[in-house]
Design a protein around this motif. Structure first.
Motif, mmCIF file in Angstrom:
data_model
loop_
_atom_site.group_PDB
_atom_site.id
_atom_site.type_symbol
_atom_site.label_atom_id
_atom_site.label_comp_id
_atom_site.label_asym_id
_atom_site.label_seq_id
_atom_site.Cartn_x
_atom_site.Cartn_y
_atom_site.Cartn_z
ATOM 1 N N ILE A 53 27.344 -24.947 -6.346
ATOM 2 C CA ILE A 53 27.948 -25.302 -5.061
ATOM 3 C C ILE A 53 29.465 -25.123 -5.105
ATOM 4 N N LEU A 54 30.093 -25.631 -6.166
ATOM 5 C CA LEU A 54 31.558 -25.592 -6.236
ATOM 6 C C LEU A 54 32.090 -24.172 -6.382
ATOM 7 N N ALA A 55 31.281 -23.261 -6.865
ATOM 8 C CA ALA A 55 31.719 -21.874 -7.023
ATOM 9 C C ALA A 55 31.842 -21.137 -5.693
ATOM 10 N N THR A 56 31.391 -21.755 -4.617
ATOM 11 C CA THR A 56 31.354 -21.044 -3.335
ATOM 12 C C THR A 56 32.644 -21.149 -2.537
ATOM 13 N N ARG A 57 33.577 -22.020 -2.900
ATOM 14 C CA ARG A 57 34.798 -22.204 -2.113
ATOM 15 C C ARG A 57 36.014 -22.227 -3.045
ATOM 16 N N PRO A 58 37.194 -21.928 -2.529
ATOM 17 C CA PRO A 58 38.403 -21.967 -3.357
ATOM 18 C C PRO A 58 38.822 -23.401 -3.680
ATOM 19 N N THR A 59 39.628 -23.534 -4.706
ATOM 20 C CA THR A 59 40.042 -24.846 -5.203
ATOM 21 C C THR A 59 40.707 -25.691 -4.127
ATOM 22 N N ALA A 60 41.663 -25.114 -3.403
ATOM 23 C CA ALA A 60 42.412 -25.888 -2.406
ATOM 24 C C ALA A 60 41.488 -26.436 -1.322
ATOM 25 N N GLU A 61 40.516 -25.665 -0.934
ATOM 26 C CA GLU A 61 39.571 -26.131 0.090
ATOM 27 C C GLU A 61 38.739 -27.292 -0.436
ATOM 28 N N TRP A 62 38.302 -27.194 -1.700
ATOM 29 C CA TRP A 62 37.542 -28.298 -2.287
ATOM 30 C C TRP A 62 38.394 -29.553 -2.407
ATOM 31 N N GLU A 63 39.659 -29.406 -2.749
ATOM 32 C CA GLU A 63 40.516 -30.586 -2.892
ATOM 33 C C GLU A 63 40.642 -31.336 -1.577
ATOM 34 N N VAL A 64 40.774 -30.615 -0.487
ATOM 35 C CA VAL A 64 40.855 -31.264 0.834
ATOM 36 C C VAL A 64 39.544 -31.964 1.157
ATOM 37 N N LEU A 65 38.432 -31.267 0.932
ATOM 38 C CA LEU A 65 37.121 -31.836 1.255
ATOM 39 C C LEU A 65 36.829 -33.056 0.385
ATOM 40 N N LEU A 66 37.088 -32.953 -0.898
ATOM 41 C CA LEU A 66 36.789 -34.065 -1.815
ATOM 42 C C LEU A 66 37.688 -35.266 -1.552
ATOM 43 N N ASP A 67 38.948 -35.023 -1.213
ATOM 44 C CA ASP A 67 39.840 -36.126 -0.838
ATOM 45 C C ASP A 67 39.281 -36.874 0.365
ATOM 46 N N ALA A 68 38.878 -36.126 1.373
ATOM 47 C CA ALA A 68 38.368 -36.747 2.597
ATOM 48 C C ALA A 68 37.082 -37.520 2.343
#
Length: 393
Positions: A292-307
């Motif tokens: 799952i995590l391989a499908t999006r860039p790091t910065a996008e995951w950081e925003v999503l995970l923070d939220a």
């Protein structure tokens, strides 16, 4: 004035384990006298330095100390050390007990001049077992405690040492804790004592605290090993453009994560239903998360995970670690001018105290920088100082 102000420690240790322990105590305000041979602690030679005698490892492990050079094989130097011991609270060493006895510096010899002294030895093995006389180094202690085998089991197939002096630093912390406990005992009773801190037993306890598992029970319920720590998929996760450290741990985390990525199918998967179930299926779950995590860039995951309130951190390199904005905000790094090394970067004590904040009292000393000063403080005459510090022959 740190919490150990007024405590005097004679530090006969070298390399990493013992010096790290005594630097912790020195940062707490203890007066630490580093006793070195004429050749000096071998750690002085490790890593680049401007002076040729103080690389980064030595600088960090030997701050908050003064240095005295004594060749303890010479009777005059031994007599000088015993004179220092009369007013010392602690002597800590990392020689095997047999070596200390040959030098005439075992607990009995020290207690004869100072019955209240704490004599602490940190070395390889407990003296009641068949390994008592074996030498001990960090790599060897990692190996005999099973760490490289666990590394192989958790991925890669080849046994590897952890690329940190983890045994030296863990046992060093245990040595510092033991000294603090002995000082507290003495404050209540007036009684000094001898303490042995064996590396093997300390590291066995450290490793097996996580991995003894079902072997704790008699008869054993499994073959040991904490599955979540041993899965080959427990590693920083690759994203579409880098890596990210993510830990989705409890039920709330998983529900929030599945909602954030719109995966009701996984929310209904019984493997994810409870912590116990996730541990049983840890390999498959980590593999699913990696995909799952391989499908999006790091910065996008950081925003999503923070939220979503999901724990995560960047994967630092040494270069990025020293530039971390949190460390900058808390003032973790210091910049000072060392008299032998020039501008150097230091690190503050991590803990924060409301009343007696520990902090380094001085930069690491040059070899023998304080020899005459310390011996004069002990009451030795100039003739006695000359005899104690004379070169062989």
């Amino acid at each position: 004035m740190g919490p150990l102000a007024g405590i005097r420690i004679l530090d006969l240790t070298t390399v990493v384990m013992g010096p790290y322990a005594t630097s912790v105590l020195g940062d707490m305000g203890a007066e630490v006298i580093k006793v070195e041979s004429p050749e000096g602690d071998i750690l002085r030679q490790v890593g680049p330095s401007r002076s040729g005698e103080m690389g980064g490892l030595f600088l960090h492990a030997n701050r908050s100390k003064r240095s005295i050079v004594l060749d303890l094989k010479r009777p005059e130097a031994r007599a000088a050390l015993l004179k220092l011991a009369e007013s010392a609270d602690v002597l800590i060493h990392n020689l095997r007990p047999q070596a200390m006895a040959r030098l005439g510096l075992d607990y009995a010899a020290l207690a004869a001049v100072n019955p209240a002294i704490i004599h602490a030895g940190a070395f390889g093995f407990g003296q009641d077992g068949p390994y008592a006389a074996r030498p001990a180094y960090d790599d060897l202690m990692q190996g005999i405690a099973g760490i490289p085998s666990l590394m192989a089991q958790s991925g890669g197939g080849t046994p590897r040492y952890v690329p940190v002096n983890i045994a030296d630093r863990i046992v060093g912390l245990h040595a510092a804790i033991a000294v603090l406990g002995a000082l507290q005992h003495r404050s209540r009773t007036g009684e000094g004592q001898s303490i042995e801190i064996p590396m093997f037993e300390t590291m066995a306890s450290f490793v097996l605290g996580d991995h003894l598992g079902g072997m704790t029970h008699r008869p054993a319920l499994d073959q040991g090993g904490y599955a979540r720590l041993l899965t080959p998929n427990r590693r920083p996760y690759a994203t579409a453009d880098g890596h990210l450290c993510v830990l989705i741990y409890n039920d709330k985390h998983w529900r929030s994560f599945f909602g954030a990525i719109d995966r009701p199918d996984l929310a209904a998967d019984p493997r994810f239903a409870s912590h116990a179930s996730r541990i049983r299926h840890t390999d498959a779950i980590c593999a699913e998360l990696a995909a799952i995590l391989a499908t999006r860039p790091t910065a996008e995951w950081e925003v999503l995970l923070d939220a979503a309130g999901i724990p995560h951190t960047p994967l630092h390199t040494l270069d990025s670690l020293v530039e971390d904005p949190h460390l900058a905000a808390v003032g973790f790094f210091t910049e000072e001018d060392h008299p032998a090394e020039g501008p150097v970067r230091g690190m503050k004590v991590a803990s924060r105290w409301s009343a007696s904040q520990p902090e380094p009292s001085r930069l690491a000393p040059r070899l023998g920088e304080h020899t005459a000063e310390i011996l004069r403080e002990a009451g030795l005459s100039e003739a006695e100082i000359a005899a104690a510090t004379a070169p062989p022959g």
